[in-house]
Design an enzyme around this catalytic site. Structure first.
Site, PDB file in Angstrom:
ATOM      1  N   ARG A  94      -0.937  14.917  12.311  1.00 28.53           N
ATOM      2  CA  ARG A  94      -0.236  14.574  11.077  1.00 28.53           C
ATOM      3  C   ARG A  94       0.182  15.849  10.357  1.00 28.53           C
ATOM      4  NH1 ARG A  94      -2.333   8.741   8.968  1.00 28.53           N
ATOM      5  NH2 ARG A  94      -0.130   8.564   8.560  1.00 28.53           N
ATOM      6  N   PRO A  95       1.153  16.573  10.908  1.00 27.09           N
ATOM      7  CA  PRO A  95       1.595  17.809  10.273  1.00 27.09           C
ATOM      8  C   PRO A  95       2.411  17.530   9.007  1.00 27.09           C
ATOM      9  CG  PRO A  95       2.907  17.377  12.245  1.00 27.09           C
ATOM     10  CD  PRO A  95       1.935  16.249  12.118  1.00 27.09           C
ATOM     11  N   ARG A 133      -4.234  10.038   3.431  1.00 21.44           N
ATOM     12  CA  ARG A 133      -3.032  10.718   3.881  1.00 21.44           C
ATOM     13  C   ARG A 133      -2.116  10.980   2.673  1.00 21.44           C
ATOM     14  NH1 ARG A 133      -0.444  14.064   7.217  1.00 21.44           N
ATOM     15  NH2 ARG A 133       1.746  13.581   7.418  1.00 21.44           N
ATOM     16  N   CYS A 192      -5.700   8.002   8.622  1.00 19.35           N
ATOM     17  CA  CYS A 192      -6.100   7.458   9.916  1.00 19.35           C
ATOM     18  C   CYS A 192      -5.896   8.476  11.032  1.00 19.35           C
ATOM     19  CB  CYS A 192      -5.247   6.235  10.240  1.00 19.35           C
ATOM     20  SG  CYS A 192      -5.778   4.774   9.377  1.00 19.35           S
ATOM     21  N   ARG A 234      -9.187   0.113   3.423  1.00 18.95           N
ATOM     22  CA  ARG A 234      -8.188   1.043   2.895  1.00 18.95           C
ATOM     23  C   ARG A 234      -6.876   0.342   2.609  1.00 18.95           C
ATOM     24  NH1 ARG A 234      -6.650   5.443   6.717  1.00 18.95           N
ATOM     25  NH2 ARG A 234      -4.984   5.297   5.209  1.00 18.95           N
ATOM     26  N   LYS A 281       0.832  -1.217   0.000  1.00 17.28           N
ATOM     27  CA  LYS A 281       0.000   0.000   0.000  1.00 17.28           C
ATOM     28  C   LYS A 281       0.861   1.260   0.000  1.00 17.28           C
ATOM     29  CE  LYS A 281      -2.706   2.537   3.463  1.00 17.28           C
ATOM     30  NZ  LYS A 281      -1.614   3.310   4.052  1.00 17.28           N
ATOM     31  N   ASN A 282       1.795   1.336   0.942  1.00 13.15           N
ATOM     32  CA  ASN A 282       2.517   2.596   1.096  1.00 13.15           C
ATOM     33  C   ASN A 282       3.484   2.869  -0.054  1.00 13.15           C
ATOM     34  OD1 ASN A 282       1.067   3.120   3.372  1.00 13.15           O
ATOM     35  ND2 ASN A 282       2.699   2.612   4.828  1.00 13.15           N
ATOM     36  N   ASP A 306       3.150   0.485  12.314  1.00 10.63           N
ATOM     37  CA  ASP A 306       1.943  -0.050  11.679  1.00 10.63           C
ATOM     38  C   ASP A 306       1.680  -1.515  12.057  1.00 10.63           C
ATOM     39  OD1 ASP A 306       1.562   2.395  10.561  1.00 10.63           O
ATOM     40  OD2 ASP A 306       2.071   1.817   8.505  1.00 10.63           O
TER      41      ASP A 306
END
Ligand code: UD1
Length: 428
Positions: free
Chosen positions: A122-123, A93, A117, A397, A22-23, A305
């Site tokens: 989450r900056p 994201r 998520c 997701r 996924k990532n 994760d």
């Protein structure tokens, strides 16, 4: 709204084939925008985050042609927009990767703030620092992140913290900048290396991916390519833990065992037997897991994760374990759900103290986020009775065909939608 119904108690036995990462996919697909001719991307996971990226690419004007369920031809030549609006970015994201990709392609980008998520703040300050080092100006206009540049010039960026997203975004934007960009304190995750390999296969000149210093010599043109995405480290790890928790015997195939080292080490510490092949791992377990402590760290440390899934294994371990989260601010929301199932866990700041209990009991629970959802499935597989998991859109997701894959190894899990619940929510 769909839910999962899991009848616990079955040992998992057999083989599970892992999908594309996924990532890696959510970084590689936006980067296709840099190419001057079509790309074919294979081993793309069939998950909702990827569908979101493909929809956004098509909204920007790319032609997306499915060649199979998991491979796509993407022709970026028609892309004529630089705007990814709120509707296109919804819940992802990875929508922030369109900032780097559009900046690299057209020197301007306007992207709705990233979703994803709810696992802590989450900056994107490090992404912005990187774009500015390349000569871009970044502002917030009407709630959208806007980046523009006259031209992109190579620059040096030291990341204040190891950030996967900032490393990805800077690599993508710098691939076509003029001159050399150096990212220090870069993330070293397998998907960073995969993205670098993909960009290099388009003609980019990137060195050092997989180490903490990445050097990107910008090139003027990037061409189309054919590329196959690496297997998903976290999906593999999730099934490894599920196999161990159910005292099963599962071969998990299409994996790169090197990417699983930290997970394998911790499973072994908990008494699980893991055999490594070239492209598979076999996980067997015949007893209650032992206690062990885990601290999440950027790669090659234990992945954040995998934290909720591993904590679920430790919830049924013999003894007390401490799990420390050092990447995200709040990643213990799922603990409450596990306690509904009889787990004995106290959260104290960044640590969870887990006193293992012999068995979990079924309860109605929800997926608080993607990996929390995976943890609920594992808990349901080992619990006595029937567990109902809601909010499973989070799980969709990131896990391709999770019901099919688990059913094939003996799990009793099914997806039900409202129509199948035996009653209607609509008043007559
Ligand atoms: C990626 C993964 C996610 C994983 C995480 C950490 C994707 C699509 N998602 O998320 O599954 O949990 O890496 O391995 O690849 N931070 C800042 N400023 C920034 C960027 C990050 O303070 O500009 C902080 C974050 O708040 C967090 C830490 O740095 O505490 C790590 O974040 P980062 O590695 O950037 O995570 P993501 O790329 O969002």
């Amino acid at each position: 709204m769909d839910k999962f119904i899991v009848n616990g108690g079955n040992r998992l036995v057999g083989r599970i084939c892992v999908s594309g990462a996924k990532n890696a996919a959510v970084a590689i697909l936006p980067a296709v925008l840099l190419a001057e001719s079509p790309c074919v991307i294979e081993n793309v996971p069939d998950i909702s985050d990827v569908h979101g990226i493909l929809r956004a690419l098509s909204g920007l004007g790319c032609t997306v042609t499915p060649l199979s369920r998991t491979s796509f031809e993407i022709d970026p030549r028609g892309a004529n927009s630089y705007i990814v609006n709120k509707e296109m970015a919804k819940g992802m994201r990875a929508s922030s990767y369109f900032l780097g990709a559009l900046l690299g392609r057209t020197l301007r980008a306007k992207v709705a703030p990233p979703g994803g998520c709810a696992i802590g703040l989450r900056p994107i300050d490090q992404h912005i620092k990187g774009f500015e080092a390349l000569g871009a100006k970044v502002t917030i206009e009407s709630g959208m992140v806007v980046a523009r540049a006259e031209k992109l010039m190579g620059g040096s960026v030291y990341l204040d913290m190891v950030s996967v997203g900032a490393t990805v975004n800077i690599m993508i934007a710098a691939a076509r900048a003029k001159g050399m960009t150096v990212i220090e304190n870069a993330a070293r995750e397998p998907h960073i290396v995969d993205l670098a390999n993909f960009l290099n296969s388009m003609g980019a000149d990137i060195m050092g991916a997989g180490t903490s210093v990445i050097k990107i010599r910008g090139v003027e043109h990037l061409h189309g390519t054919s590329y196959s995405i690496i297997p998903d480290q976290i999906e593999a790890g999730t099934y490894m833990v599920a196999a161990a928790a159910t005292k099963g015997d599962v071969v998990i195939s299409n994996v790169i065992p090197k990417h699983l080292e930290s997970i394998i080490a911790k499973l072994k510490e908990a008494g699980v037997t893991v055999e490594e092949g070239d492209e598979f791992v076999r996980v067997t377990m015949d007893k209650r897991p032992g206690r062990c402590n885990v601290k999440t760290m950027p790669h090659p440390g234990f992945p954040t994760d995998m934290q909720p899934q591993f904590a679920t294994l430790l919830a049924i371990a013999d003894g007390t374990s401490i799990v420390t989260e050092s990447v995200w601010e709040s990643r213990f929301r799922y603990v409450e759900q596990l306690t509904f199932m009889g787990a004995n866990i106290q959260v104290d700041g960044k640590s969870a103290i887990i006193s293992g209990t012999e068995r979990l009991k079924a309860a109605p629970v929800k997926a608080d986020d993607l990996r929390a959802g995976a943890a609920m499935i594992i808990a349901g597989l080992v619990a006595e009775g029937q567990t109902e998991i809601t909010d499973i859109e989070y799980i969709d997701r990131g896990y391709e065909q999770v019901v099919e894959k688990l059913t094939a190894v003996g799990a009793d899990i099914k997806r039900v939608s409202d129509e199948n619940l035996g009653y209607s929510l609509k008043a007559n």
